[in-house]
Design an enzyme around this catalytic site. Structure first.
Site, PDB file in Angstrom:
ATOM      1  N   ALA A   1      -4.687   7.520  -5.190  1.00  0.00           N
ATOM      2  CA  ALA A   1      -2.764   7.159  -5.150  1.00  0.00           C
ATOM      3  C   ALA A   1      -2.896   5.806  -5.577  1.00  0.00           C
ATOM      4  O   ALA A   1      -2.183   5.172  -4.914  1.00  0.00           O
ATOM      5  CB  ALA A   1      -1.532   7.427  -3.587  1.00  0.00           C
TER       6      ALA A   1
ATOM      7  N   GLY B   1       0.980  -1.325  -0.085  1.00  0.00           N
ATOM      8  CA  GLY B   1      -0.261  -0.208  -0.029  1.00  0.00           C
ATOM      9  C   GLY B   1       1.073   1.387   0.199  1.00  0.00           C
ATOM     10  O   GLY B   1       1.881   1.084  -0.466  1.00  0.00           O
ATOM     11  N   ASN B   2       0.414   2.454  -0.072  1.00  0.00           N
ATOM     12  CA  ASN B   2       1.036   3.459   0.844  1.00  0.00           C
ATOM     13  C   ASN B   2       0.069   4.228   1.475  1.00  0.00           C
ATOM     14  O   ASN B   2      -0.502   4.174   1.889  1.00  0.00           O
ATOM     15  CB  ASN B   2       0.938   4.052  -0.829  1.00  0.00           C
ATOM     16  CG  ASN B   2       0.055   5.163  -1.674  1.00  0.00           C
ATOM     17  OD1 ASN B   2      -0.836   5.634  -1.260  1.00  0.00           O
ATOM     18  ND2 ASN B   2      -0.709   3.683  -2.311  1.00  0.00           N
ATOM     19  N   HIS B   3       1.165   5.926   1.680  1.00  0.00           N
ATOM     20  CA  HIS B   3       1.076   6.311   2.504  1.00  0.00           C
ATOM     21  C   HIS B   3      -0.939   7.376   2.773  1.00  0.00           C
ATOM     22  O   HIS B   3      -0.736   8.355   3.463  1.00  0.00           O
ATOM     23  CB  HIS B   3       1.620   7.268   3.614  1.00  0.00           C
ATOM     24  CG  HIS B   3       2.852   6.369   3.853  1.00  0.00           C
ATOM     25  ND1 HIS B   3       2.362   5.933   5.210  1.00  0.00           N
ATOM     26  CD2 HIS B   3       3.793   6.120   3.541  1.00  0.00           C
ATOM     27  CE1 HIS B   3       3.914   4.881   5.775  1.00  0.00           C
ATOM     28  NE2 HIS B   3       4.270   5.071   4.915  1.00  0.00           N
ATOM     29  N   SER B   4      -0.777   7.515   1.269  1.00  0.00           N
ATOM     30  CA  SER B   4      -2.053   8.321   1.060  1.00  0.00           C
ATOM     31  C   SER B   4      -3.330   8.029   1.923  1.00  0.00           C
ATOM     32  O   SER B   4      -4.000   7.408   2.955  1.00  0.00           O
ATOM     33  CB  SER B   4      -2.413   8.000  -0.453  1.00  0.00           C
ATOM     34  OG  SER B   4      -4.158   8.808  -0.422  1.00  0.00           O
TER      35      SER B   4
END
Ligand code: CTP
Length: 209
Positions: free
Chosen positions: A86, A18-21
């Site tokens: 994102a 995943g990512n930090h969005s």
């Protein structure tokens, strides 16, 4: 139509890439659109943000593929689409049905490209006004212009990682907007709610240009 948040790409039943969005920018865009009188479809990846008006129909998704399918369900009936999510560019080639046990000292996960949702809408669009986001770290303006042309966008929102207080998880953002006529407008650091207003002002200006 607005996309927001990250996507999660499963590795096994308990792990993902995943990512930090946080989804904040997309949710602010949805709120602003609703306050301008729009009927809003908000397709969001996992996010703690909340929707407080019935003018916004929230469609929750997890993976890039789910986001792609949801976006394509609604796009044909939309006037404006803003893709601020994102989205993961790559996902694991195989998802393990069982939790992966640790064994050797290193492991490799093969990744394959996800669909580029924004580019697919650029190909499909008829009269819709299409807005994309770009996060660049070098040659920002040039790269954003190339992305605008390549993905057949009407407007691109450029976020620069060079700017303090801009980007993921912050309440503020600093953007540069580039339209399809290559007009460039730079904005100061401000709340994401105010950035959303700037984006809609620019959309209205460009539609009437
Ligand atoms: N986007 C998308 N689907 C993807 C990847 C990105 O719809 N699979 C959208 C994002 O929502 C955003 C824009 O494309 O509007 C961001 O593009 P970005 O990821 O910065 O650029 P890429 O085209 O992936 O190119 P690169 O990573 O090489 O900069």
């Amino acid at each position: 139509l607005i996309t927001a948040g990250p996507t999660y790409e499963a590795i096994d039943p308990v792990r993902f890439i995943g990512n930090h969005s946080s989804g904040k920018m997309g949710f602010e865009l949805a709120k602003t659109a609703a306050s301008l009188g729009a009927e809003v479809y908000l397709v969001s990846g996992p996010s703690n943000e909340v929707v407080t008006t019935s003018a916004i129909k929230r469609i929750d998704v997890v993976s890039a593929e789910e986001m792609y399918n949801a976006v394509h369900t609604y796009f044909k009936d939309m006037d404006v689409a803003i893709l601020s999510a994102a989205v993961a560019d790559y996902k694991p080639k195989n998802i393990s049905n069982q939790k992966i046990k640790k064994s050797s000292d290193s492991m490799t996960i093969e990744l394959v490209k996800t669909h580029d949702i924004l580019a697919s809408l650029g190909k499909e669009k008829k009269n819709q006004f299409l807005v994309g986001f770009a996060l660049e770290t070098n040659n920002e303006i040039e790269n954003a212009k190339l992305k605008l042309q390549k993905k057949n966008l009407d407007l691109i929102v450029l976020n620069s990682l060079q700017d303090k207080g801009a980007g993921f998880k912050t309440a503020t953002n600093k953007v540069t907007l580039i339209d399809k006529f290559e007009n460039i407008s730079e904005f100061s650091l401000k709340s994401k709610a105010k950035v959303a207003e700037d984006i809609f002002n620019e959309i209205v200006k460009t539609i009437h240009a």
